[in-house]
Design an enzyme around this catalytic site. Structure first.
Site, PDB file in Angstrom:
ATOM      1  N   PHE A   1      25.749  19.914  89.751  1.00 36.49           N
ATOM      2  CA  PHE A   1      27.126  20.059  90.221  1.00 36.49           C
ATOM      3  C   PHE A   1      27.217  20.583  91.651  1.00 36.49           C
ATOM      4  CE2 PHE A   1      26.854  21.644  85.689  1.00 36.49           C
ATOM      5  CZ  PHE A   1      26.931  20.382  85.132  1.00 36.49           C
ATOM      6  N   CYS A   2      26.290  20.166  92.500  1.00 35.32           N
ATOM      7  CA  CYS A   2      26.264  20.612  93.900  1.00 35.32           C
ATOM      8  C   CYS A   2      26.226  22.132  94.006  1.00 35.32           C
ATOM      9  CB  CYS A   2      27.455  20.054  94.675  1.00 35.32           C
ATOM     10  SG  CYS A   2      27.451  18.270  94.848  1.00 35.32           S
ATOM     11  N   ALA A   3      25.510  22.750  93.075  1.00 31.63           N
ATOM     12  CA  ALA A   3      25.343  24.210  93.092  1.00 31.63           C
ATOM     13  C   ALA A   3      23.949  24.531  92.562  1.00 31.63           C
ATOM     14  CB  ALA A   3      26.425  24.873  92.252  1.00 31.63           C
TER      15      ALA A   3
END
Length: 479
Positions: free
Chosen positions: A374-376
């Protein structure tokens, strides 16, 4: 099964649109990927349809359509400022593509100095509120608690350690992974007491909670925030950076060209004032109109009602999913605290790749979730408890082009229109997946880690093709 007090589905476009399944049937799509993008509101569609016949260039045009387009564009700007309780005399609203672009713009425009050169961000941030700062000064990541909350004690330590050097605290208003809500006004007070300013990444916040920048003389005011329309039920690709007008009245814009200047000679340029200085070229007027329409609908419903509806969904989902053996939920799992977080639920199915679970849900049950990091990435590794050695091994495999064992989770995230029935519609397939009760034969790609059916591909061209279905018929001589 309990029922929600309100049903907002009639306000949205496309919720009953059927999608094809692997078994040859069709069913309405169940979107549980709202933390990524949301479906459009009907009033957004209506506003855009009403505006398009009048669409024209904005600013400096003298024709009626141009003046009307300028009127609509600037009205949208005022709507954003009002929605976040910003003072037009002290703040400006700069339109752009999305939150990512907004934060990158602020990273370029923020007035760092040789003495004030430290940015405090956190280990829970989306990459968009981490990577832009790494090229501008010393970026320090505040630690997290074991369950993924911001460690305020570590924030205090970092503010003390870098006393006199911290220029900005850049923090998410709500996590796109766990749904945790940060106490942004409390953090703003700490930042200001240290002589710093604060940016809040509001990508996840305004579709679900009221946002209040507060006056600049309030110790808990927010200096900057960034939003994305596509997470607020308004597609068409716009977002906004709202911040202190004085900051954007100084310095060179990151993009330079038409609309950014007062006067240009062969030897000199005088930049325009904010926000024009930072909106190079022809703006996305349609996107601004769409965002303003979505804001109007959310204001009409009331953000308290939005939050209450989603808290009920979240509480029920936590109860329903935790009752299933072999499902592990990350973050806060207590249904009694559902109102203190967003409806974002990260989970794992024991023994089954997150990539595969997501593929089965989409292909065989018509359910859209998200899988991966999730782009984290740092936050996911923290939640999963991977050691530095494990993380290094993951990195080496991925750099070698093999993502089959990439760590990750499945994320179900709710929007205003979701229902308790859709929570059940997620839980039942998860139970079947755990039992191995699914039809397709899935193959995993080495390069992406994703799973695909070996004998079926959705017939996308039958559902959308601008070449064959959207071009009007034309014959020579037609009026």
């Amino acid at each position: 099964m309990p029922s929600t007090n309100h049903n907002y589905r009639h306000l949205f476009v496309g919720l009953d649109t059927p999608v094809p399944l692997y078994d040859g049937t069709q069913q309405p799509y169940i979107n549980l990927d709202n933390a990524a993008s949301t479906p459009p509101l009907r009033n957004v569609q209506a506003a855009v349809d009403a505006f398009l016949p009048y669409y024209s260039s904005v600013h400096r045009g003298t024709g009626f359509k141009s003046r009307l387009s300028t009127h609509a564009y600037e009205a949208a700007r005022r709507a954003v400022l009002r929605f976040v309780n910003a003072d037009p005399a002290a703040h400006t609203c700069i339109f752009g593509k999305n939150t990512t672009e907004a934060i990158n713009k602020l990273a370029h425009r923020f007035p760092f100095t040789d003495k004030r050169d430290v940015v405090l961000t956190s280990g829970m941030e989306h990459h968009s509120n981490d990577l832009p700062w790494r090229n501008r000064g010393k970026t320090v990541h505040v630690g997290l608690t074991q369950d993924g909350h911001l460690d305020e004690a570590d924030l205090d330590r970092q503010l003390g350690h870098y006393a006199g050097r911290v220029a900005l605290v850049a923090i998410s208003g709500a996590s796109n992974v766990t749904g945790y809500l940060n106490p942004i006004h409390h953090l703003a007070r700490k930042a200001h007491a240290a002589g710093a300013q604060i940016l809040v990444d509001c990508a996840q916040l305004p579709p679900h909670r009221r946002v209040d920048m507060r006056p600049l003389d309030d110790p808990e005011h927010l200096d900057f925030l960034a939003i994305s329309a596509h997470k607020m039920y308004a597609p068409f690709g716009t977002g906004a950076l709202v911040g202190r007008r004085e900051v954007f009245a100084q310095g060179d814009p990151d993009m330079q060209g038409g609309g950014t200047v007062e006067i240009v000679t062969l030897d000199d340029v005088v930049w325009a004032g904010p926000p024009d200085r930072d909106e190079a070229g022809s703006p996305n007027t349609v996107g601004a109109v769409a965002l303003a329409a979505a804001i109007a609908q959310l204001e009409n419903i009331g953000m308290e009602a939005v939050a209450a509806h989603e808290a009920e969904l979240t509480a029920y989902a936590l109860q329903r999913l935790q009752a299933i053996p072999d499902i592990h939920i990350y973050g806060d799992r207590d249904p009694q605290r559902a109102a203190q977080r967003l409806g974002v639920i990260p989970l794992q199915v024991s023994g089954v790749s997150h990539f595969k679970v997501a593929a089965i849900l989409g292909n065989e049950f018509g359910i859209g979730v998200r899988s991966g990091c999730f782009c984290a990435h740092p936050y996911i590794l923290h939640l999963l408890g991977l050691s530095p050695e494990d993380s290094q091994q993951v990195r080496e495999r991925m750099l070698a082009g093999d993502k089959r064992q990439m760590p990750g989770l499945i994320r179900a995230s709710f929007g205003l229109y979701n229902t308790l029935e859709e929570v059940d519609a997620l839980a039942e397939p998860l139970e079947r997946i755990i039992r191995g009760d699914f039809r397709g034969h899935y193959q995993q790609e080495v390069a992406s880690g994703e799973y695909h059916l070996s004998d079926w591909q959705p017939p996308f061209e039958q559902y959308f093709s601008w070449e064959t279905t959207l071009l009007p018929s034309f014959q020579a001589g037609d009026d």
